[in-house]
Design a protein around this motif. Sequence first.
Motif, PDB file in Angstrom:
ATOM      1  N   ASP A 202      -6.249   6.984  -7.642  1.00  0.00           N
ATOM      2  CA  ASP A 202      -6.271   5.706  -6.929  1.00  0.00           C
ATOM      3  C   ASP A 202      -6.922   4.618  -7.779  1.00  0.00           C
ATOM      4  O   ASP A 202      -6.369   3.519  -7.969  1.00  0.00           O
ATOM      5  CB  ASP A 202      -7.026   5.892  -5.620  1.00  0.00           C
ATOM      6  CG  ASP A 202      -7.032   4.641  -4.745  1.00  0.00           C
ATOM      7  OD1 ASP A 202      -6.273   3.698  -5.026  1.00  0.00           O
ATOM      8  OD2 ASP A 202      -7.799   4.612  -3.765  1.00  0.00           O
TER       9      ASP A 202
ATOM     10  N   LYS B 111      -4.417   6.722   2.737  1.00  0.00           N
ATOM     11  CA  LYS B 111      -4.489   5.343   3.233  1.00  0.00           C
ATOM     12  C   LYS B 111      -3.948   5.191   4.664  1.00  0.00           C
ATOM     13  O   LYS B 111      -3.908   4.073   5.190  1.00  0.00           O
ATOM     14  CB  LYS B 111      -3.695   4.419   2.304  1.00  0.00           C
ATOM     15  CG  LYS B 111      -4.020   4.542   0.823  1.00  0.00           C
ATOM     16  CD  LYS B 111      -5.450   4.156   0.510  1.00  0.00           C
ATOM     17  CE  LYS B 111      -5.717   4.232  -0.985  1.00  0.00           C
ATOM     18  NZ  LYS B 111      -7.127   3.942  -1.320  1.00  0.00           N
TER      19      LYS B 111
ATOM     20  N   VAL C  21       0.844  -1.197   0.000  1.00  0.00           N
ATOM     21  CA  VAL C  21       0.000   0.000   0.000  1.00  0.00           C
ATOM     22  C   VAL C  21       0.879   1.245   0.000  1.00  0.00           C
ATOM     23  O   VAL C  21       0.534   2.267  -0.598  1.00  0.00           O
ATOM     24  CB  VAL C  21      -0.946  -0.002   1.215  1.00  0.00           C
ATOM     25  CG1 VAL C  21      -1.769   1.288   1.270  1.00  0.00           C
ATOM     26  CG2 VAL C  21      -1.876  -1.206   1.178  1.00  0.00           C
TER      27      VAL C  21
ATOM     28  N   GLN D  92     -13.003   3.078   7.362  1.00  0.00           N
ATOM     29  CA  GLN D  92     -11.829   3.555   6.637  1.00  0.00           C
ATOM     30  C   GLN D  92     -12.192   4.826   5.880  1.00  0.00           C
ATOM     31  O   GLN D  92     -13.271   4.946   5.310  1.00  0.00           O
ATOM     32  CB  GLN D  92     -11.312   2.482   5.674  1.00  0.00           C
ATOM     33  CG  GLN D  92     -12.252   2.137   4.538  1.00  0.00           C
ATOM     34  CD  GLN D  92     -11.674   1.089   3.608  1.00  0.00           C
ATOM     35  OE1 GLN D  92     -10.714   0.403   3.947  1.00  0.00           O
ATOM     36  NE2 GLN D  92     -12.241   0.962   2.420  1.00  0.00           N
TER      37      GLN D  92
END
Length: 693
Positions: free
Chosen positions: A458, A396, A360, A411
Amino acid sequence: MSARDILFEIGMEEIPAGFIAPALEYMQQTMEKWLTQSRIDFTSLQTCATPRRLTIIAHHVAATGANVEQELLGPAQSVAYDASGALTKAGEGFLRGKGLQPSDAYLKETPKGTYLAAMKREQGLDTATALPEFFTQLVLNFPFKKSMRWGTRKIRFARPIKHFILLWGNDVLPMNIEGIVSGRTTFGHRFLGASSIEITSAADYATQLEKEYVIVDIARRQEMIRQGCAAIAAQMNGTVVGGESLTALTANLVEYPVAVMGSFEEKFRELPDELLITSMREHQKYFALQGADGTLLPAFITISNMPIDDTSAIRQGNERVLRARLSDAFFYYAEDQKAPLASRLAALEKVVFQEQLGTVGEKVSRIRGNGYAIGKLAGLNDEQLADVDQIALLAKCDLTTGMVYEFPELQGIMGREYARKEGYKPVVAAGVNEHWAPRFAGDNVASSLEAAVVSMADKLDTIVGCFGVGLLPSGSYDPYALRRQSLGVLHTLAHHEIDVPLGDLIRVALDNLTTKLTRNTEIVFDDVLNFTTQRARVFFEKNVGFDYDVVDAVFSTGFSSVITVRHKLDALSYLKSRDDYRSVIETFRRAGNIVPADFSAAVDTTLCLLDVEKALLAAVQSAAPNVHTACQGGRYDEVFAVVLQLKPTVDAFFDGVMVMDKDEALKRNRLALLSSVMALFSEVADFRKLVIE
């Protein structure tokens, strides 16, 4: 024999709430199909369920299926019979394939000659005799996403089956699946109802069960939940937060719903509203309550399965459970804030995004690169670009927080809250959450242009990356939700009117993935562009609502940017709304259809001998600069204005000349003239794709 009602109930241990709606849909579709194919008349089907039973009722079902007679034609006489008049192998094969005997055969005269024929007669089913086998197969073939076996039985079902009820009118029909025998006995509420209830008929089914504290009608349970919640909310001068989806879910968790109010400590209101709502809704199936000022009240509503006068024990038990969960959240919320959000970047280097595409942390680096390049293409200024980079950097980071570990649904939301508390600009803090948008079909896109750019950065990284390492979606395989993510990019471009060619956006993502790709770059580019173009067709037809032939006509000329295509679709749709649309399109479809697909030739002015040819040539030459300028400026309504102006001239051309002249030179020149007409609009739409009803 007169028609009767059919009642079929499967009694079982409590089934998961999410299994009920698909199960009832399967039962209804399967029974409706069987009755129809069996030619058994009925008036209606009704399904109902609780966590412990699945039921279908068929009303006024005929005792037998209709008889049918069908004349079947076989081979010609010369093929079906030999010279001696005996059936040939072809004739015998025809009869055998239809389940008929030689004695059923006869000759039939038709306009085409004499043929072997036979009358096939099919007796209608006896409904009562056929039902046990039908319901046996229905049970054995339930398409649950998860099922189990229990005891020594081989049958699989979502939960252990306790009994079957199969009533034909007032009569029990015999049915037996591995020792589970049909009858008329069911059970009431687990705690308050009778353990054994003899159902007399379909008409009395709901009433008999309600006396034993079981409401079998799902819609009625939902209404009871709505009314119970509304009454509590009115007492609190508030409104219910939760919506119809939670109502539908809780209705399938209980047999007799009762709304019970509980409360929680004021200190927990320091937690973000989304956290409180998520904790109550997702984990406990509670409805939250909102005050008149929009803030959450320190209260909740739970749906109990116990219709009793004193619900204090139920309230206290639910308050204890919620207190424990919110205490955990309170702890994680405090702990997470001990470390700055940006400091969690290092931990993302240890979180794998995808084995071939890296961590990530690596993805964050690519998103930052994509975000800057896309921002430049979209015309963002330096301050906006700096905000884009800040959003991408933090996007993130909340994935490694304790709060998101405990509540994955939060999230983005927690990242936004922590960014706010650390003093980041509102557009940055909001963007940390909004870069995930749209998360699902119908979800809003990111509200700010900065967050929208990061969202596309993204999603494009994921789409292009997956295609680049061979993770191509198929009809049943799309683990990275590439279709949804492509639609998300398209929605975002359309909402923010970002007029950037899709190919340019794909190139940006490719440039930042060069070290990860295992497939040829140009092949990946073509695959992603084709994939996204197909999603764009779906987007404009299904999501925006353009007619399929309008979409087909515009997309047949190529796909550039979402905004350009939208303008073309708008202009063509306006043309289609005109009263003279049919006449206009017929003219230009005729022009397009008469020119061969591979035709290529320039107009020879010396061969334009007739006035109508000269007029059409002059009209095309006069219109070409205006059409080019209008296309360059995206003013496609002006292009179609030229279409309307040209129509009389094109009609006069068709009336005045024979296009397919015997003189090859004249024919070729006239085709070139028509080709030049269609070339005027080749950047906008292919009129041959339009449908005239």
